[in-house]
Design an enzyme around this catalytic site. Structure first.
Site, PDB file in Angstrom:
ATOM      1  N   GLU A 211       0.881  -1.176   0.000  1.00  0.00           N
ATOM      2  CA  GLU A 211       0.000   0.000   0.000  1.00  0.00           C
ATOM      3  C   GLU A 211       0.910   1.215   0.000  1.00  0.00           C
ATOM      4  OE1 GLU A 211      -3.289   0.299  -0.163  1.00  0.00           O
ATOM      5  OE2 GLU A 211      -3.826  -1.813  -0.050  1.00  0.00           O
ATOM      6  N   CYS A 246      -2.214   9.483   2.166  1.00  0.00           N
ATOM      7  CA  CYS A 246      -1.812   8.884   0.887  1.00  0.00           C
ATOM      8  C   CYS A 246      -2.749   9.229  -0.255  1.00  0.00           C
ATOM      9  CB  CYS A 246      -1.713   7.375   1.048  1.00  0.00           C
ATOM     10  SG  CYS A 246      -3.226   6.641   1.700  1.00  0.00           S
TER      11      CYS A 246
END
Ligand code: NAD
Length: 476
Positions: A211, A246
């Protein structure tokens, strides 16, 4: 610590081999324990997040605690259904038979987490790993030490520590963990370390989920609701951990003709949210540490950027705060346009026609998220079709990741694999194919001695044409 890591891994492997983590009772008890932690220790969690990031309570609850609670609740509600073998149709090739896909736990999972949402991003993958019946080792980020230590304490107190363990530490501890054999590794963080994880995984053929991050583009068409657009940009950027997220928009693309209207709208909404002096606002997280503060101010102090500030630019080194800052029309080769920003700075890039934005985006690495604000149906369709990214929201920022019916993960440089909801369960399961036959239908044509007639018959069977099959049978 490095010496102890092998023992910890061996203990987890032995617990998994004992079989208890496979039972639904164990999975439910551990998910309930995580729910208890999230419900009963909210004050401790908020305090830890404040100590690490000066995160406002509102964001601590909405973005982190509520995410863990909803993941636990969903897994508890759906677990029986997720665990049930999935019956599938069989074909002529195996007739007569039945078949199913059985989800089995992988074994022992290593979760390596990051600092920006240190509670949510540590526990969300752990929830998936437990739901799928695995033993887990969690390594929280040393960059958020208060949350790391709280997680270690609370998981030690509430969870079955023979199957769910926490190892705290930084690079030496993670390096030692990476030497062990795991059945899956789940890493959240930057792509440089992502490559270290992938290289370590190769040694034991360990599957990985990465991720990662990247530069998430956001396109604003002039055919939009400007006020709502400005608010949602602010919400996804400064309202998400001061941009240390993110999926926060990393840069905006709009047309030359529309840019000043957009800047004005952002400026006016920012003032409503954070006041005239945003450095005094308690509603924005601080920068995580002085290293990241220096990194961000360097992006801003770049000669190619410093004269282009149209909103903000103020900073407070002592309190690690940077005001919401917008820079307009910075050159493509400036540092800020070539690094993931991961902070409260937002460049706006302008193009002649809004359709040109797709070319600008596609010239860069694939992002974790992409956004478009428009009322134009054709542009919307073109954007969804032509822009490759981990995920996207149209007329919204970051919210696709809160929808648990959608998979969350990156593509290309922004990562591999995905999770959330049922996708988490699947990520931590092996999908075992099971074919079940009786003893009838044991046709001689598959066995030696091979003959022309037998081959003809098998070819006819594969064709599915009943007349051909009959002809082949007569000829045999
Ligand atoms: P970080 O510094 O906390 O590092 C992440 C983890 O990697 C930590 O547990 C750390 O101990 C470990 N680590 C660091 N260096 C290592 C090394 N040399 N060897 C082995 N392990 C090492 O976090 P970060 O990387 O600064 O996180 C920010 C990045 O994460 C950004 O790029 C952001 O976009 C990305 N991110 C992605 C997601 C997502 O869900 N896709 C979520 C949050 C953050």
């Amino acid at each position: 610590m490095a010496l102890g890591v092998g023992t910890v891994a061996t203990e987890l492997r032995s617990t998994f081999a004992g079989g208890k983590t496979r039972t639904i009772e164990w999975r439910v008890s551990q998910l309930k324990a995580l729910l208890t932690i999230s419900n009963n220790h909210q004050k401790d969690i908020v305090e830890a997040l404040r100590a690490d990031l000066n995160k406002p309570e509102h964001e601590a609850f909405v973005h982190e605690i509520a995410g863990v609670i909803s993941s636990c609740k969903l897994a508890l509600k759906e677990l029986r259904r997720w665990m049930k073998p999935e019956k599938v149709k069989t074909t002529m090739t195996t007739h007569p038979s039945s078949a199913e896909i059985v989800s089995e736990p992988l074994g022992v999972i290593l979760v390596i987490s990051t600092w920006n949402y240190p509670f949510l991003l540590s526990l969300d993958p752990v929830i998936g790993a437990i739901a799928a019946g695995n033993a887990v080792l969690l390594k929280p980020s040393e960059v958020a030490p208060a949350t790391s230590s709280l997680l270690s304490k609370l998981l030690g107190q509430y969870m079955d520590t023979s199957a769910v363990k926490v190892v705290e530490g930084g690079v030496p501890e993670t390096t030692a963990l990476l030497e062990q054999r795991w059945d899956k590794m789940f890493y959240t963080g930057n792509s440089k370390v992502g490559r270290i994880i992938l290289a370590a995984a190769a040694k034991h053929l360990t599957p990985v989920v990465l991720e990662l991050g990247g530069k998430c583009p956001l396109v604003v068409d002039s055919n939009t609701n400007l006020e709502v657009t400005a608010r949602r940009i602010i919400g996804g950027k400064w309202g998400c951990n001061s941009g240390q997220t993110c999926v926060s928009p990393d840069y905006v693309i709009t047309t030359k003709a529309f840019a000043s209207k957009l800047v004005d709208a952002i400026s006016s909404e920012l003032e409503k949210f954070y006041g005239k002096d945003p450095l005094q606002s308690n509603d924005m997280s601080s920068i995580i540490n002085s290293h990241h503060f220096e990194r961000l101010t360097k992006l801003l102090d770049d000669d190619k950027v410093s004269g282009k500030i149209v909103i903000g630019g103020q900073r407070d080194k002592a309190n690690l705060k940077i005001a919401p800052t917008v820079v307009l029309d910075v050159p493509e080769d400036s540092l800020i346009m070539n690094e993931e920003i991961f902070g409260p700075l937002l460049p706006i890039v302008t193009v002649n026609e809004i359709e040109d934005s797709i070319r600008v985006i596609n010239a860069k690495e694939k992002a974790l998220a992409a956004y478009l604000f428009t009322n134009d149906k054709k542009l919307k369709e073109e954007f969804i079709r032509s822009v490759s990214a981990g995920g996207m929201s149209i007329n919204e920022t970051t919210l696709h990741l809160a929808e648990r019916t959608l998979p969350f993960g990156g593509v290309g440089e922004s990562g591999m694999g995905s999770y959330h909801g049922k996708f988490s369960f699947d990520t931590f399961s092996h999908k075992k194919s099971v074919l079940i036959r009786g003893f009838s239908g044991d046709i001689a044509a598959r066995y030696p001695p091979y003959t022309h007639e037998k081959l003809n018959f098998l070819k006819a069977m594969l064709s599915g044409n009943i007349f051909r099959i009959l002809r082949a049978l007569i000829g045999w």
